[in-house]
Design a protein around this motif. Sequence first.
Motif, PDB file in Angstrom:
ATOM      1  N   UNK A  10      35.599  33.970  40.543  1.00  7.64           N
ATOM      2  CA  UNK A  10      36.655  34.238  41.152  1.00  7.64           C
ATOM      3  C   UNK A  10      37.751  33.497  41.005  1.00  7.64           C
ATOM      4  N   UNK A  11      37.697  32.430  40.101  1.00  2.00           N
ATOM      5  CA  UNK A  11      38.730  31.324  40.036  1.00  2.00           C
ATOM      6  C   UNK A  11      39.899  32.144  39.313  1.00  2.00           C
ATOM      7  N   UNK A  12      39.663  33.270  38.349  1.00  2.00           N
ATOM      8  CA  UNK A  12      40.755  33.632  37.750  1.00  2.00           C
ATOM      9  C   UNK A  12      41.730  34.546  38.528  1.00  2.00           C
ATOM     10  N   UNK A  13      41.136  35.149  39.948  1.00  2.00           N
ATOM     11  CA  UNK A  13      41.909  36.244  40.489  1.00  2.00           C
ATOM     12  C   UNK A  13      43.119  35.838  40.996  1.00  2.00           C
ATOM     13  N   UNK A  14      43.053  34.625  41.923  1.00  2.00           N
ATOM     14  CA  UNK A  14      44.482  34.147  42.589  1.00  2.00           C
ATOM     15  C   UNK A  14      45.330  33.580  41.377  1.00  2.00           C
ATOM     16  N   UNK A  15      45.012  33.257  40.253  1.00  2.00           N
ATOM     17  CA  UNK A  15      46.095  32.880  39.423  1.00  2.00           C
ATOM     18  C   UNK A  15      46.873  33.852  38.521  1.00  2.00           C
ATOM     19  N   UNK A  16      46.643  35.138  38.556  1.00  2.00           N
ATOM     20  CA  UNK A  16      47.139  36.245  38.069  1.00  2.00           C
ATOM     21  C   UNK A  16      48.406  36.509  38.606  1.00  2.00           C
ATOM     22  N   UNK A  17      49.578  36.305  37.915  1.00  2.65           N
ATOM     23  CA  UNK A  17      50.839  36.656  38.574  1.00  2.65           C
ATOM     24  C   UNK A  17      51.189  38.287  38.769  1.00  2.65           C
ATOM     25  N   UNK A  18      50.434  39.059  38.241  1.00  3.56           N
ATOM     26  CA  UNK A  18      50.604  40.503  38.322  1.00  3.56           C
ATOM     27  C   UNK A  18      49.463  41.269  39.371  1.00  3.56           C
ATOM     28  N   UNK A  19      48.650  40.201  39.826  1.00  4.14           N
ATOM     29  CA  UNK A  19      47.423  40.833  40.646  1.00  4.14           C
ATOM     30  C   UNK A  19      46.904  42.087  39.821  1.00  4.14           C
ATOM     31  N   UNK A  20      46.371  41.589  38.494  1.00  5.67           N
ATOM     32  CA  UNK A  20      45.838  42.374  37.624  1.00  5.67           C
ATOM     33  C   UNK A  20      44.409  42.202  37.450  1.00  5.67           C
ATOM     34  N   UNK A  21      43.973  41.384  38.100  1.00  2.04           N
ATOM     35  CA  UNK A  21      42.362  40.948  38.076  1.00  2.04           C
ATOM     36  C   UNK A  21      41.816  41.205  39.452  1.00  2.04           C
ATOM     37  N   UNK A  22      40.673  41.857  39.348  1.00  2.00           N
ATOM     38  CA  UNK A  22      39.839  42.399  40.648  1.00  2.00           C
ATOM     39  C   UNK A  22      38.350  42.025  40.570  1.00  2.00           C
ATOM     40  N   UNK A  23      37.707  41.985  41.715  1.00  2.00           N
ATOM     41  CA  UNK A  23      36.494  41.770  41.902  1.00  2.00           C
ATOM     42  C   UNK A  23      35.600  43.165  41.364  1.00  2.00           C
ATOM     43  N   UNK A  24      34.572  42.770  40.711  1.00  2.00           N
ATOM     44  CA  UNK A  24      33.816  44.190  40.387  1.00  2.00           C
ATOM     45  C   UNK A  24      33.454  44.923  41.549  1.00  2.00           C
ATOM     46  N   UNK A  25      33.750  46.339  41.216  1.00  2.00           N
ATOM     47  CA  UNK A  25      33.458  47.268  42.155  1.00  2.00           C
ATOM     48  C   UNK A  25      34.543  47.537  43.294  1.00  2.00           C
ATOM     49  N   UNK A  26      35.693  46.850  43.324  1.00  2.00           N
ATOM     50  CA  UNK A  26      36.835  46.942  44.177  1.00  2.00           C
ATOM     51  C   UNK A  26      37.901  47.758  43.471  1.00  2.00           C
ATOM     52  N   UNK A  27      38.551  48.838  44.071  1.00  2.00           N
ATOM     53  CA  UNK A  27      39.595  49.527  43.782  1.00  2.00           C
ATOM     54  C   UNK A  27      40.832  48.728  43.387  1.00  2.00           C
ATOM     55  N   UNK A  28      41.593  49.229  42.683  1.00  2.00           N
ATOM     56  CA  UNK A  28      42.902  48.356  42.386  1.00  2.00           C
ATOM     57  C   UNK A  28      44.177  49.462  42.496  1.00  2.00           C
ATOM     58  N   UNK A  53      43.008  53.309  42.608  1.00  2.00           N
ATOM     59  CA  UNK A  53      42.104  53.641  41.199  1.00  2.00           C
ATOM     60  C   UNK A  53      40.900  53.024  41.235  1.00  2.00           C
ATOM     61  N   UNK A  54      40.207  53.752  40.310  1.00  6.06           N
ATOM     62  CA  UNK A  54      38.731  53.194  40.177  1.00  6.06           C
ATOM     63  C   UNK A  54      38.436  52.057  39.508  1.00  6.06           C
ATOM     64  N   UNK A  55      37.237  51.011  40.031  1.00  6.44           N
ATOM     65  CA  UNK A  55      37.234  50.020  39.443  1.00  6.44           C
ATOM     66  C   UNK A  55      36.940  49.971  37.852  1.00  6.44           C
ATOM     67  N   UNK A  56      37.188  49.162  37.039  1.00  6.39           N
ATOM     68  CA  UNK A  56      36.945  49.097  35.692  1.00  6.39           C
ATOM     69  C   UNK A  56      35.479  48.555  35.539  1.00  6.39           C
ATOM     70  N   UNK A  57      35.394  47.695  36.414  1.00  5.64           N
ATOM     71  CA  UNK A  57      33.570  47.278  36.243  1.00  5.64           C
ATOM     72  C   UNK A  57      33.101  47.392  37.587  1.00  5.64           C
ATOM     73  N   UNK A  58      31.900  47.673  37.876  1.00  4.85           N
ATOM     74  CA  UNK A  58      31.097  47.505  39.175  1.00  4.85           C
ATOM     75  C   UNK A  58      30.471  46.118  39.201  1.00  4.85           C
ATOM     76  N   UNK A  59      30.173  45.411  38.071  1.00  7.29           N
ATOM     77  CA  UNK A  59      29.397  44.087  37.888  1.00  7.29           C
ATOM     78  C   UNK A  59      30.452  42.857  38.064  1.00  7.29           C
ATOM     79  N   UNK A  60      31.278  42.939  37.252  1.00  8.56           N
ATOM     80  CA  UNK A  60      32.188  41.473  37.001  1.00  8.56           C
ATOM     81  C   UNK A  60      33.529  41.754  37.407  1.00  8.56           C
ATOM     82  N   UNK A  61      34.218  40.741  37.739  1.00  4.73           N
ATOM     83  CA  UNK A  61      35.614  40.654  37.545  1.00  4.73           C
ATOM     84  C   UNK A  61      36.230  41.276  36.428  1.00  4.73           C
ATOM     85  N   UNK A  62      37.173  42.061  36.434  1.00  7.07           N
ATOM     86  CA  UNK A  62      37.885  42.607  35.646  1.00  7.07           C
ATOM     87  C   UNK A  62      39.571  42.456  35.551  1.00  7.07           C
ATOM     88  N   UNK A  63      39.965  42.947  34.409  1.00  7.73           N
ATOM     89  CA  UNK A  63      41.467  42.971  34.280  1.00  7.73           C
ATOM     90  C   UNK A  63      41.933  44.399  34.157  1.00  7.73           C
TER      91      UNK A  63
END
Length: 112
Positions: A10-28, A53-63
């Motif tokens: 989860x280190x990447x998620x808070x660093x994204x200025x566009x909130x383009x990174x989500x935890x696996x399985x999370x809708x965006x 929107x549907x998650x891009x990945x159910x397992x891993x963080x995704x962009x």
Amino acid sequence: MITDECINCGACEPECPNTAIYEGGVEWTFAGGTALEEIDYGDGTVVSAKVKQKPVSDEFYYIVTDKCTECVGFHEEPQCAAVCPVDCCIPDPDNEEEDETLLAKKAWMHGE
């Protein structure tokens, strides 16, 4: 993109200025972290940017590619890659965009 070598730290998620990174399985949403209120698909279809929107990945963080600007206009380098402890945030060879395109995307999302 985030590869399947992701350890879900989860280190990447808070660093994204566009909130383009989500935890696996999370809708965006397009609205999350942006100034967008509606999305116009150019074919007469206009939807609320708050539609989940549907998650891009159910397992891993995704962009979400449509929200990623590779930090152009914000930072010197993509922040997700800079903080990733296992170097799994890498350029997506299927979605290469020029800096001009990335800056236009930033302006579109943030109402600039």
